[in-house]
Design an enzyme around this catalytic site. Sequence first.
Site, PDB file in Angstrom:
ATOM      1  N   CYS A 143      64.577   0.985  19.183  1.00 46.96           N
ATOM      2  CA  CYS A 143      64.008   2.265  18.723  1.00 46.96           C
ATOM      3  C   CYS A 143      64.665   2.746  17.437  1.00 46.96           C
ATOM      4  CB  CYS A 143      64.129   3.328  19.812  1.00 46.96           C
ATOM      5  SG  CYS A 143      65.833   3.761  20.201  1.00 46.96           S
TER       6      CYS A 143
ATOM      7  N   ASP B 172      67.474   4.418  17.194  1.00 43.90           N
ATOM      8  CA  ASP B 172      68.293   5.626  17.349  1.00 43.90           C
ATOM      9  C   ASP B 172      69.793   5.280  17.294  1.00 43.90           C
ATOM     10  OD1 ASP B 172      65.898   6.839  17.645  1.00 43.90           O
ATOM     11  OD2 ASP B 172      66.241   7.636  19.650  1.00 43.90           O
TER      12      ASP B 172
ATOM     13  N   CYS C 134      65.589  10.535  18.910  1.00 43.46           N
ATOM     14  CA  CYS C 134      64.491  11.262  19.551  1.00 43.46           C
ATOM     15  C   CYS C 134      65.009  12.503  20.293  1.00 43.46           C
ATOM     16  CB  CYS C 134      63.786  10.326  20.531  1.00 43.46           C
ATOM     17  SG  CYS C 134      64.802   9.904  21.949  1.00 43.46           S
TER      18      CYS C 134
ATOM     19  N   CYS D 248      67.732   6.247  26.560  1.00 46.71           N
ATOM     20  CA  CYS D 248      68.430   7.236  25.724  1.00 46.71           C
ATOM     21  C   CYS D 248      69.699   7.700  26.456  1.00 46.71           C
ATOM     22  CB  CYS D 248      67.540   8.438  25.421  1.00 46.71           C
ATOM     23  SG  CYS D 248      65.874   8.019  24.904  1.00 46.71           S
TER      24      CYS D 248
HETATM   25 FE1  FES Z   1      65.656   5.219  21.808  1.00 48.14          FE
HETATM   26 FE2  FES Z   1      65.596   7.784  22.445  1.00 48.14          FE
HETATM   27  S1  FES Z   1      63.899   6.503  21.944  1.00 48.14           S
HETATM   28  S2  FES Z   1      67.364   6.528  22.185  1.00 48.14           S
END
Ligand code: FES
Length: 129
Positions: free
Chosen positions: A33, A35, A63, A107
């Site tokens: 993702c 992040d 996110c 996450c």
């Molecule tokens: Fe990957 Fe939130 S979508 S950490």
Amino acid sequence: MYSKEVMDHFQNPRNMGAIEKNDSVGNVGNPICGDMMKIYLKVGKDAEEREIIEDISFETLGCVAAIATSSMITELAKGKTLDEAMIIEFKDVENALGSLPPIKLHCADLSVRALRKAIEEYRAALKKD
Ligand code: FES
């Protein structure tokens, strides 16, 4: 889709920002993702001379759930001994936030990995001294 607690921690994140005079930093990212999370630690001692998390903060690029789980894990870890903080699991973070959508459980896992990395970095630096 997000719980009230998730939205609260997203809109009013606790312990956000760097600790300039930190004892360690845990830096992790999720390549899928994209992040990224950083956890900063200040380590102190309790009355029994055990090492505790005296102060903790985070910087996260990610996110809504990444911000909320980063914020919550700082709340869960503050004041704990390093050993206690090491065993916080993603389920603890999820439960403290009420719930997370299944696709956002990673996450919470990222926040746990950031905290553990910060503790491991702290311990590794002690060994070098
Ligand atoms: Fe990957 Fe939130 S979508 S950490």
